[in-house]
Design a protein around this motif. Sequence first.
Motif, PDB file in Angstrom:
ATOM      1  N   GLN A 106     -10.491   7.904  20.704  1.00 56.57           N
ATOM      2  CA  GLN A 106      -9.350   7.125  20.157  1.00 56.57           C
ATOM      3  C   GLN A 106      -8.837   6.131  21.318  1.00 56.57           C
ATOM      4  O   GLN A 106      -8.505   5.009  20.789  1.00 56.57           O
ATOM      5  N   VAL A 107      -8.695   6.590  22.381  1.00 53.65           N
ATOM      6  CA  VAL A 107      -7.762   5.936  23.372  1.00 53.65           C
ATOM      7  C   VAL A 107      -8.419   4.364  23.717  1.00 53.65           C
ATOM      8  O   VAL A 107      -7.828   3.475  23.929  1.00 53.65           O
ATOM      9  N   THR A 108      -9.788   4.499  23.396  1.00 54.97           N
ATOM     10  CA  THR A 108     -10.593   3.252  23.920  1.00 54.97           C
ATOM     11  C   THR A 108     -10.313   2.127  22.660  1.00 54.97           C
ATOM     12  O   THR A 108     -10.570   1.164  22.779  1.00 54.97           O
ATOM     13  N   ARG A 109      -9.540   2.901  21.630  1.00 53.63           N
ATOM     14  CA  ARG A 109      -9.412   1.488  20.244  1.00 53.63           C
ATOM     15  C   ARG A 109      -7.865   1.115  20.484  1.00 53.63           C
ATOM     16  O   ARG A 109      -7.711   0.370  19.477  1.00 53.63           O
ATOM     17  N   PHE A 110      -6.846   1.846  21.065  1.00 49.29           N
ATOM     18  CA  PHE A 110      -5.548   1.869  20.938  1.00 49.29           C
ATOM     19  C   PHE A 110      -5.110   0.185  21.046  1.00 49.29           C
ATOM     20  O   PHE A 110      -4.599  -0.389  20.475  1.00 49.29           O
ATOM     21  N   ALA A 111      -5.820  -0.399  22.309  1.00 49.85           N
ATOM     22  CA  ALA A 111      -5.598  -1.729  22.631  1.00 49.85           C
ATOM     23  C   ALA A 111      -5.893  -2.726  21.753  1.00 49.85           C
ATOM     24  O   ALA A 111      -5.327  -3.703  21.349  1.00 49.85           O
ATOM     25  N   ASP A 112      -7.318  -2.139  21.084  1.00 51.12           N
ATOM     26  CA  ASP A 112      -7.970  -2.995  19.937  1.00 51.12           C
ATOM     27  C   ASP A 112      -6.884  -3.168  18.909  1.00 51.12           C
ATOM     28  O   ASP A 112      -6.729  -4.275  18.283  1.00 51.12           O
ATOM     29  N   ALA A 113      -6.438  -2.129  18.443  1.00 53.78           N
ATOM     30  CA  ALA A 113      -5.593  -2.267  17.194  1.00 53.78           C
ATOM     31  C   ALA A 113      -4.253  -2.764  17.680  1.00 53.78           C
ATOM     32  O   ALA A 113      -3.960  -3.980  16.624  1.00 53.78           O
ATOM     33  N   ARG A 114      -3.879  -2.658  18.641  1.00 56.95           N
ATOM     34  CA  ARG A 114      -2.613  -3.611  18.979  1.00 56.95           C
ATOM     35  C   ARG A 114      -2.830  -5.149  18.823  1.00 56.95           C
ATOM     36  O   ARG A 114      -2.149  -5.798  18.394  1.00 56.95           O
ATOM     37  N   GLU A 115      -4.256  -5.511  19.329  1.00 52.76           N
ATOM     38  CA  GLU A 115      -4.397  -6.997  19.566  1.00 52.76           C
ATOM     39  C   GLU A 115      -4.825  -7.471  17.949  1.00 52.76           C
ATOM     40  O   GLU A 115      -4.406  -8.319  17.568  1.00 52.76           O
ATOM     41  N   ARG A 116      -5.352  -6.544  17.114  1.00 58.91           N
ATOM     42  CA  ARG A 116      -5.722  -7.040  16.020  1.00 58.91           C
ATOM     43  C   ARG A 116      -4.276  -7.086  15.034  1.00 58.91           C
ATOM     44  O   ARG A 116      -4.367  -7.992  14.407  1.00 58.91           O
ATOM     45  N   VAL A 117      -3.460  -6.304  15.360  1.00 56.57           N
ATOM     46  CA  VAL A 117      -1.943  -6.505  14.771  1.00 56.57           C
ATOM     47  C   VAL A 117      -1.526  -8.074  15.229  1.00 56.57           C
ATOM     48  O   VAL A 117      -1.140  -8.802  14.482  1.00 56.57           O
ATOM     49  N   ARG A 118      -1.520  -8.044  16.435  1.00 56.62           N
ATOM     50  CA  ARG A 118      -1.029  -9.376  16.925  1.00 56.62           C
ATOM     51  C   ARG A 118      -1.611 -10.557  16.379  1.00 56.62           C
ATOM     52  O   ARG A 118      -0.944 -11.557  16.072  1.00 56.62           O
ATOM     53  N   ALA A 119      -2.706 -10.594  16.276  1.00 58.68           N
ATOM     54  CA  ALA A 119      -3.633 -11.499  15.740  1.00 58.68           C
ATOM     55  C   ALA A 119      -3.292 -11.991  14.298  1.00 58.68           C
ATOM     56  O   ALA A 119      -3.497 -12.973  13.854  1.00 58.68           O
ATOM     57  N   ALA A 120      -2.724 -10.692  13.823  1.00 60.45           N
ATOM     58  CA  ALA A 120      -2.566 -10.929  12.309  1.00 60.45           C
ATOM     59  C   ALA A 120      -1.197 -12.005  12.204  1.00 60.45           C
ATOM     60  O   ALA A 120      -1.186 -12.602  11.004  1.00 60.45           O
ATOM     61  N   GLY A 121      -0.726 -12.165  13.152  1.00 58.96           N
ATOM     62  CA  GLY A 121       0.495 -13.053  13.348  1.00 58.96           C
ATOM     63  C   GLY A 121       1.736 -12.989  12.571  1.00 58.96           C
ATOM     64  O   GLY A 121       2.379 -13.895  12.266  1.00 58.96           O
ATOM     65  N   SER A 122       2.065 -11.923  12.097  1.00 56.66           N
ATOM     66  CA  SER A 122       3.149 -11.550  11.324  1.00 56.66           C
ATOM     67  C   SER A 122       4.218 -11.239  12.205  1.00 56.66           C
ATOM     68  O   SER A 122       4.518 -10.460  12.903  1.00 56.66           O
ATOM     69  N   PRO A 123       5.473 -11.832  11.984  1.00 63.20           N
ATOM     70  CA  PRO A 123       6.724 -11.507  12.883  1.00 63.20           C
ATOM     71  C   PRO A 123       7.290 -10.141  12.314  1.00 63.20           C
ATOM     72  O   PRO A 123       8.028  -9.789  12.933  1.00 63.20           O
ATOM     73  N   LEU A 124       6.634  -9.659  11.542  1.00 61.32           N
ATOM     74  CA  LEU A 124       7.268  -8.439  10.642  1.00 61.32           C
ATOM     75  C   LEU A 124       6.402  -7.143  11.249  1.00 61.32           C
ATOM     76  O   LEU A 124       6.834  -5.971  11.183  1.00 61.32           O
ATOM     77  N   LEU A 125       5.471  -7.451  11.938  1.00 65.16           N
ATOM     78  CA  LEU A 125       4.448  -6.318  12.383  1.00 65.16           C
ATOM     79  C   LEU A 125       4.036  -6.270  13.766  1.00 65.16           C
ATOM     80  O   LEU A 125       3.482  -7.321  14.498  1.00 65.16           O
ATOM     81  N   SER A 126       4.203  -5.196  14.152  1.00 65.22           N
ATOM     82  CA  SER A 126       3.948  -4.826  15.645  1.00 65.22           C
ATOM     83  C   SER A 126       3.223  -3.485  15.842  1.00 65.22           C
ATOM     84  O   SER A 126       3.301  -2.852  15.074  1.00 65.22           O
ATOM     85  N   ALA A 127       2.186  -3.170  17.000  1.00 60.33           N
ATOM     86  CA  ALA A 127       1.784  -1.932  17.154  1.00 60.33           C
ATOM     87  C   ALA A 127       1.688  -1.591  18.304  1.00 60.33           C
ATOM     88  O   ALA A 127       0.939  -1.657  19.216  1.00 60.33           O
ATOM     89  N   ASN A 128       2.765  -1.548  19.005  1.00 62.10           N
ATOM     90  CA  ASN A 128       3.157  -1.215  20.440  1.00 62.10           C
ATOM     91  C   ASN A 128       3.344   0.338  21.023  1.00 62.10           C
ATOM     92  O   ASN A 128       3.778   0.355  22.393  1.00 62.10           O
ATOM     93  N   THR A 129       3.006   1.250  20.139  1.00 60.35           N
ATOM     94  CA  THR A 129       3.288   2.487  20.400  1.00 60.35           C
ATOM     95  C   THR A 129       2.111   3.520  19.962  1.00 60.35           C
ATOM     96  O   THR A 129       1.258   3.160  19.182  1.00 60.35           O
ATOM     97  N   VAL A 130       2.182   4.591  20.840  1.00 58.83           N
ATOM     98  CA  VAL A 130       1.072   5.906  20.499  1.00 58.83           C
ATOM     99  C   VAL A 130       2.104   7.051  20.338  1.00 58.83           C
ATOM    100  O   VAL A 130       2.816   7.295  20.940  1.00 58.83           O
ATOM    101  N   LYS A 131       1.609   7.723  19.264  1.00 60.08           N
ATOM    102  CA  LYS A 131       2.289   8.903  18.848  1.00 60.08           C
ATOM    103  C   LYS A 131       1.390  10.118  18.981  1.00 60.08           C
ATOM    104  O   LYS A 131       0.597  10.187  18.805  1.00 60.08           O
ATOM    105  N   PHE A 132       2.122  10.953  20.017  1.00 59.92           N
ATOM    106  CA  PHE A 132       1.574  12.380  20.309  1.00 59.92           C
ATOM    107  C   PHE A 132       2.438  13.445  19.730  1.00 59.92           C
ATOM    108  O   PHE A 132       3.569  13.190  19.370  1.00 59.92           O
ATOM    109  N   PHE A 133       1.600  14.429  19.248  1.00 60.62           N
ATOM    110  CA  PHE A 133       2.375  15.658  18.828  1.00 60.62           C
ATOM    111  C   PHE A 133       2.336  16.615  19.839  1.00 60.62           C
ATOM    112  O   PHE A 133       1.153  17.161  20.295  1.00 60.62           O
ATOM    113  N   ALA A 134       3.224  17.145  20.343  1.00 54.64           N
ATOM    114  CA  ALA A 134       3.282  18.229  21.409  1.00 54.64           C
ATOM    115  C   ALA A 134       2.999  19.776  20.707  1.00 54.64           C
ATOM    116  O   ALA A 134       2.843  20.588  21.412  1.00 54.64           O
ATOM    117  N   ASP A 135       3.736  19.598  19.366  1.00 54.64           N
ATOM    118  CA  ASP A 135       3.925  21.084  18.838  1.00 54.64           C
ATOM    119  C   ASP A 135       4.068  20.779  17.248  1.00 54.64           C
ATOM    120  O   ASP A 135       3.799  19.760  16.844  1.00 54.64           O
TER     121      ASP A 135
END
Length: 533
Positions: free
Chosen positions: A254-283
Amino acid sequence: MSTLFSGGTIWTAAGTTDALLVADGVVAAVGAQARVGHADDRVDLGGGFLMPSFGDGHAHPLYGGLESVGPQVRSCGSVDEIVAEVKTYADAHPDQDWIVGASYDGSLVEGGLFDARWLDAAVPDRPVVLRAWDYHTFWVNSVALDRAGITAQTPDPVLGEIPRRADGSVLGTLREWGATDLVAAVMPARDESVRIAALGTAADYYLARGVTWVQDAWVEPDDVDTYIAAAAADALRMRFNLALYADPRHFDTQVTRFADARERVRAAGSPLLSANTVKFFADGVVENETGALLQPYCSGLHSHGMQLWEGDGLARAAQRVDDLGLQIHIHAIGDAAVRQALDAIEHVVRANGPRDRRPVIAHAQLVDDADLGRFAELGVIPNMQPLWAQLDALMTVLTVPRLGAARSEQQYRIRSLEKSGAALAFGSDWPVSSGAPLDGIAVAVSRQTEDGTPPGGWTPQEILPIEAALTAYTAGVAHQAFAESDWGRLIPGASADLVWLDADPTATAAAELPSITVRATYLRGQQVYMREG
């Protein structure tokens, strides 16, 4: 285009004033300076209360929107009601191969253990899958178990549990991802048009409650595609930030695709959408006895619960995410999980050096005394769900019996964390619970149920002052979003993201806060919701 708001109380997050001037989508002036400025339009607040719109720092809007598509089981007060609703829905949709819905109340049955045979009575010939309110649990019928190949011989998977009857047969309740994924893997995907419409349903829900920004806290690769498609169709209508899900079973891929997902969202060009975060579950969650505890559960059934990342795995994974410049967002319910999350962030700070990273620990249901001050020390944002801090049926039926009375009194230390200097932010976890900020704020300032139980509040030392609660749901979330210079406060230059209430929450009794009406919601000065009538 400029608009003057006056005729009521205007709370800026730093104090109150009586006038606000908005020009071209941003706050131009407040108070006396607003009154002398040019206004093309005027809004009379009619004695109401104008404030920054709310943000939701932890929620699941796509899931919430999809709840409206399947059987409506959330309001059902018994197993019989749920089964009847599932049957009614199935009868009305004879062409649907799978019946999928959410989210039932897990406290309706002792231990939260629901039997497949109860659903078989309603739908014996098609698979039925219902998510519990916690979204960590499935209740399925026998056909769904068959489609997934789950039998009495199926072992409990990694990061999951398959409860069984006394004779060893599979019960029909599946707990945590390792188990629920067995069914999810054979379920057909929702049509993309349905998913995009679900985001519209979520936007309708949020805007009617004064929320204009939400952190989607569990985003899979297909979900990224849906958000991008919704942005292209101009269907978002509010701000979303995506937290890409980090699965400990597949993280190295997964980690190899996180930055790509962020850039795809940025390329979408919507001021309403970002993907700047990664979610972990500890429990997991206390109610399933999968929340990770420093001391064992009272029942001993699962001893200390479930830590999803072994050893220093969470710390190493968090560092790799930080290397990408992405924000860390960790679900941690139990005190052992909170400690592991704090240790992971401490490792990241030590390894990667200081920067403005604003890591988030969501929920923090139990925090040990030794860890309370570490949030502020490490710059960790506790994103709390204030609505949960009450003695409702969930707490009394499922939670307290598992934690015991003494440990239960240490839950949701909201005021303690706020007083420690931690940058408190609020979220709802909708659709797990109500996404209406005023519902959560009512509990934050009272620690009581809607009928006023108990008098004086449960753990009253954790009651939060009303302005601190409003701040946690506005400027606190904006800080979490790295957007404090853009929204969350009404200061010149800030985006005019506003909510107009019909009463002043700072002068309203806690029990009456949920009854305050949202009259209108604005995003960059544009009205995006107006109450009818």
